[in-house]
Design a protein around this motif. Structure first.
Motif, PDB file in Angstrom:
ATOM      1  N   PHE A   5      23.362 -38.256 -43.872  1.00 32.90           N
ATOM      2  CA  PHE A   5      22.640 -38.129 -42.614  1.00 32.90           C
ATOM      3  C   PHE A   5      21.131 -38.234 -42.815  1.00 32.90           C
ATOM      4  N   ARG A   6      20.611 -37.617 -43.856  1.00 34.27           N
ATOM      5  CA  ARG A   6      19.167 -37.614 -44.095  1.00 34.27           C
ATOM      6  C   ARG A   6      18.644 -39.037 -44.292  1.00 34.27           C
ATOM      7  N   ASP A   7      19.373 -39.847 -45.070  1.00 35.12           N
ATOM      8  CA  ASP A   7      18.929 -41.222 -45.311  1.00 35.12           C
ATOM      9  C   ASP A   7      18.973 -42.054 -44.033  1.00 35.12           C
ATOM     10  N   LEU A   8      19.999 -41.851 -43.198  1.00 33.97           N
ATOM     11  CA  LEU A   8      20.085 -42.600 -41.946  1.00 33.97           C
ATOM     12  C   LEU A   8      18.912 -42.250 -41.026  1.00 33.97           C
ATOM     13  N   LEU A   9      18.568 -40.970 -40.962  1.00 33.42           N
ATOM     14  CA  LEU A   9      17.439 -40.560 -40.142  1.00 33.42           C
ATOM     15  C   LEU A   9      16.139 -41.156 -40.676  1.00 33.42           C
ATOM     16  N   SER A  10      15.970 -41.163 -41.988  1.00 33.87           N
ATOM     17  CA  SER A  10      14.763 -41.755 -42.574  1.00 33.87           C
ATOM     18  C   SER A  10      14.699 -43.254 -42.290  1.00 33.87           C
ATOM     19  N   ARG A  11      15.841 -43.907 -42.351  1.00 29.91           N
ATOM     20  CA  ARG A  11      15.883 -45.347 -42.086  1.00 29.91           C
ATOM     21  C   ARG A  11      15.469 -45.639 -40.644  1.00 29.91           C
ATOM     22  N   VAL A  12      15.976 -44.837 -39.720  1.00 25.19           N
ATOM     23  CA  VAL A  12      15.612 -45.022 -38.311  1.00 25.19           C
ATOM     24  C   VAL A  12      14.121 -44.806 -38.119  1.00 25.19           C
ATOM     25  N   ARG A  13      13.601 -43.747 -38.724  1.00 24.78           N
ATOM     26  CA  ARG A  13      12.168 -43.471 -38.603  1.00 24.78           C
ATOM     27  C   ARG A  13      11.330 -44.594 -39.219  1.00 24.78           C
ATOM     28  N   TYR A  14      11.763 -45.097 -40.351  1.00 24.83           N
ATOM     29  CA  TYR A  14      11.005 -46.155 -41.030  1.00 24.83           C
ATOM     30  C   TYR A  14      11.020 -47.445 -40.202  1.00 24.83           C
ATOM     31  N   ASP A  15      12.184 -47.814 -39.694  1.00 23.35           N
ATOM     32  CA  ASP A  15      12.269 -49.008 -38.845  1.00 23.35           C
ATOM     33  C   ASP A  15      11.343 -48.887 -37.642  1.00 23.35           C
ATOM     34  N   LYS A  16      11.389 -47.712 -37.003  1.00 23.92           N
ATOM     35  CA  LYS A  16      10.575 -47.510 -35.799  1.00 23.92           C
ATOM     36  C   LYS A  16       9.097 -47.476 -36.156  1.00 23.92           C
ATOM     37  N   ALA A  17       8.756 -46.872 -37.295  1.00 24.72           N
ATOM     38  CA  ALA A  17       7.359 -46.813 -37.718  1.00 24.72           C
ATOM     39  C   ALA A  17       6.803 -48.217 -37.944  1.00 24.72           C
ATOM     40  N   GLN A  18       7.582 -49.071 -38.615  1.00 25.90           N
ATOM     41  CA  GLN A  18       7.126 -50.441 -38.854  1.00 25.90           C
ATOM     42  C   GLN A  18       6.895 -51.185 -37.549  1.00 25.90           C
ATOM     43  N   HIS A  19       7.828 -51.017 -36.627  1.00 26.37           N
ATOM     44  CA  HIS A  19       7.686 -51.696 -35.333  1.00 26.37           C
ATOM     45  C   HIS A  19       6.422 -51.234 -34.603  1.00 26.37           C
ATOM     46  N   LEU A  20       6.200 -49.929 -34.561  1.00 28.04           N
ATOM     47  CA  LEU A  20       5.035 -49.402 -33.839  1.00 28.04           C
ATOM     48  C   LEU A  20       3.729 -49.813 -34.504  1.00 28.04           C
ATOM     49  N   LEU A  21       3.706 -49.824 -35.831  1.00 27.18           N
ATOM     50  CA  LEU A  21       2.493 -50.194 -36.545  1.00 27.18           C
ATOM     51  C   LEU A  21       2.181 -51.679 -36.412  1.00 27.18           C
ATOM     52  N   GLN A  22       3.226 -52.503 -36.359  1.00 31.25           N
ATOM     53  CA  GLN A  22       3.021 -53.948 -36.286  1.00 31.25           C
ATOM     54  C   GLN A  22       2.821 -54.450 -34.858  1.00 31.25           C
ATOM     55  N   SER A  23       3.470 -53.798 -33.882  1.00 30.89           N
ATOM     56  CA  SER A  23       3.543 -54.357 -32.537  1.00 30.89           C
ATOM     57  C   SER A  23       2.709 -53.621 -31.499  1.00 30.89           C
ATOM     58  N   THR A  24       2.112 -52.505 -31.850  1.00 30.83           N
ATOM     59  CA  THR A  24       1.313 -51.752 -30.893  1.00 30.83           C
ATOM     60  C   THR A  24      -0.036 -51.390 -31.507  1.00 30.83           C
ATOM     61  N   GLN A  25      -0.937 -50.934 -30.660  1.00 34.60           N
ATOM     62  CA  GLN A  25      -2.250 -50.469 -31.114  1.00 34.60           C
ATOM     63  C   GLN A  25      -2.330 -48.945 -31.118  1.00 34.60           C
ATOM     64  N   GLN A  26      -1.190 -48.283 -31.065  1.00 33.40           N
ATOM     65  CA  GLN A  26      -1.196 -46.820 -31.075  1.00 33.40           C
ATOM     66  C   GLN A  26      -1.846 -46.291 -32.351  1.00 33.40           C
ATOM     67  N   SER A  27      -2.536 -45.175 -32.212  1.00 34.65           N
ATOM     68  CA  SER A  27      -3.151 -44.541 -33.378  1.00 34.65           C
ATOM     69  C   SER A  27      -2.069 -44.018 -34.322  1.00 34.65           C
ATOM     70  N   ILE A  28      -2.463 -43.745 -35.560  1.00 35.57           N
ATOM     71  CA  ILE A  28      -1.527 -43.192 -36.530  1.00 35.57           C
ATOM     72  C   ILE A  28      -0.981 -41.864 -36.021  1.00 35.57           C
ATOM     73  N   GLU A  29      -1.844 -41.075 -35.395  1.00 37.04           N
ATOM     74  CA  GLU A  29      -1.408 -39.790 -34.838  1.00 37.04           C
ATOM     75  C   GLU A  29      -0.354 -39.987 -33.760  1.00 37.04           C
ATOM     76  N   ALA A  30      -0.558 -40.985 -32.893  1.00 39.52           N
ATOM     77  CA  ALA A  30       0.403 -41.244 -31.815  1.00 39.52           C
ATOM     78  C   ALA A  30       1.731 -41.732 -32.375  1.00 39.52           C
ATOM     79  N   VAL A  31       1.676 -42.585 -33.413  1.00 41.86           N
ATOM     80  CA  VAL A  31       2.905 -43.067 -34.048  1.00 41.86           C
ATOM     81  C   VAL A  31       3.663 -41.892 -34.660  1.00 41.86           C
ATOM     82  N   ALA A  32       2.932 -41.001 -35.315  1.00 42.15           N
ATOM     83  CA  ALA A  32       3.569 -39.825 -35.911  1.00 42.15           C
ATOM     84  C   ALA A  32       4.283 -38.996 -34.849  1.00 42.15           C
ATOM     85  N   GLN A  33       3.654 -38.828 -33.692  1.00 39.43           N
ATOM     86  CA  GLN A  33       4.277 -38.063 -32.607  1.00 39.43           C
ATOM     87  C   GLN A  33       5.525 -38.771 -32.089  1.00 39.43           C
ATOM     88  N   GLU A  34       5.463 -40.099 -31.966  1.00 39.18           N
ATOM     89  CA  GLU A  34       6.638 -40.856 -31.516  1.00 39.18           C
ATOM     90  C   GLU A  34       7.818 -40.650 -32.452  1.00 39.18           C
TER      91      GLU A  34
END
Length: 352
Positions: free
Chosen positions: A277-306
């Motif tokens: 379960f822990r690895d699946l959750l990390s994978r989901v977070r990592y996928d979403k983090a990459q998308h937000l960092l590449q596709s949006t202008q949200q701050s690092i703080e905002a991405v962390a909150q998402e």
């Protein structure tokens, strides 16, 4: 049955709330929270249908499915809307709508039925128990009709159906249907039909654009391929479930309960599939983090909150473990610089 964006479910849930219904208890049984649903993520179609069926058993207004059609926004159909608007005429738009009907929010099957003076867009509904059946049919017919009307408004047209057929016995609230659709409604038919005059079908669209049409058709084809992904394993379904959340994630115990399993059974089955379960959750977070960092202008703080982190420092530390770079460095890298496959974060990511 494949998957589709959870946005359609969000529209429906928001509509229920605005119409005075409370979907919260049903969502809780499925391990979901409306405010945490991420509209860009997919949901298994069979699971979505189970949610609809559970909701239908707790509704107070028998016409609420009819009224829910107004909450499906045209923009929510994505490239399909632009594909239809760039068609040559309404007949071609009907054909494209039928070809790409899986990109709508319907469960029934659409087809076109030509006639001498009137032709019909036919919706053959999925068989379901009576209360669920009426709820889904009403929502699908009213949602389809609203989409047609919204497209017309974009083209400067105002063409109404001549008659609408509904595939269940005439209800006590029949008058509300004619008021809603602005045309006669006939009940007790084998399928739902939206009847239109044939001359409407040949009206040329001012927005017709063959070149753009080809581009949007290619985009729709890509969406169909994405929707055909089968969530055949428990790890696939758990990952898809976790991906629907934003600003917080459920625990393993909560996820297990939503799949009607004990936490022990969930962990055991995931282990048998080579996951935890822990690895699946990390994978989901990592996928979403990459998308937000590449596709949006949200701050690092905002991405962390998402991603559900209380502090950006914890997110930065986790992202460095996953990718070998800080989020800022990852965002500034050239797009051709591949850091790490999105679906393969490092082993043993930290618990947050």
């Amino acid at each position: 049955m494949g998957t589709r964006p959870v946005l359609g479910l969000i529209y429906m849930l928001q509509g229920l709330q605005q119409l005075g219904e409370d979907p919260t208890p049903v969502l809780a049984r499925h391990g979901l929270v409306l405010e945490q649903l991420n509209p860009s993520t997919p949901i298994d179609r069979a699971r979505e249908l189970r949610i609809y069926a559970d909701l239908a058993q707790h509704l107070h207004d028998p016409t609420i499915g009819l009224r829910l059609g107004q909450f499906y926004n045209l923009a929510g159909y994505g490239p399909l809307v632009m594909l239809l608007l760039t068609c040559a005429n309404a007949y071609e738009a009907f054909q494209m709508g039928i070809r790409y009907q899986r990109l709508t929010y319907n469960y029934g099957t659409l087809r076109f039925e030509p006639g001498e003076q009137l032709s019909a867009l036919v919706l053959e509904p999925l068989p379901m128990p009576p209360k669920v059946f009426r709820f889904r049919v009403d929502g699908e017919v009213s949602g389809t009709y609203k989409m047609m009307r919204d497209l017309q408004a974009s083209l400067g047209l105002d063409l109404r159906a001549e008659r609408i057929d509904m595939p269940y016995p005439r209800p006590p609230e029949a008058a509300a249907y004619e008021t809603h659709f602005g045309c006669p409604v006939r009940f007790g038919e084998p399928v739902a039909r939206l009847w239109m005059r044939n001359e409407y079908l040949q009206l040329r669209f001012a927005s017709a654009d063959p070149a753009a049409h080809g581009m949007y058709r290619s985009m729709c084809e890509q969406q169909l391929v994405a929707q055909n992904v089968s969530l055949s394993t428990l790890s696939d379904r758990v990952q898809a479930h976790l991906a629907m959340f934003t600003r917080g994630y459920p625990s393993a115990e909560e996820v297990a309960r939503s799949f009607q399993l004990s936490e022990r059974s969930l962990r055991r089955q995931l282990s048998e599939e080579g996951h935890n379960f822990r690895d699946l959750l990390s994978r989901v977070r990592y996928d979403k983090a990459q998308h937000l960092l590449q596709s949006t202008q949200q701050s690092i703080e905002a991405v962390a909150q998402e991603l559900g982190y209380a502090e950006s420092a914890a997110f930065i530390h986790a992202f460095q473990r996953w990718s070998g770079k800080t989020p800022a460095a990852f965002r500034s890298r050239p797009q051709t610089d591949t850091v790490c496959a999105p679906s393969a974060p490092p082993e043993n990511p930290p618990l947050e």
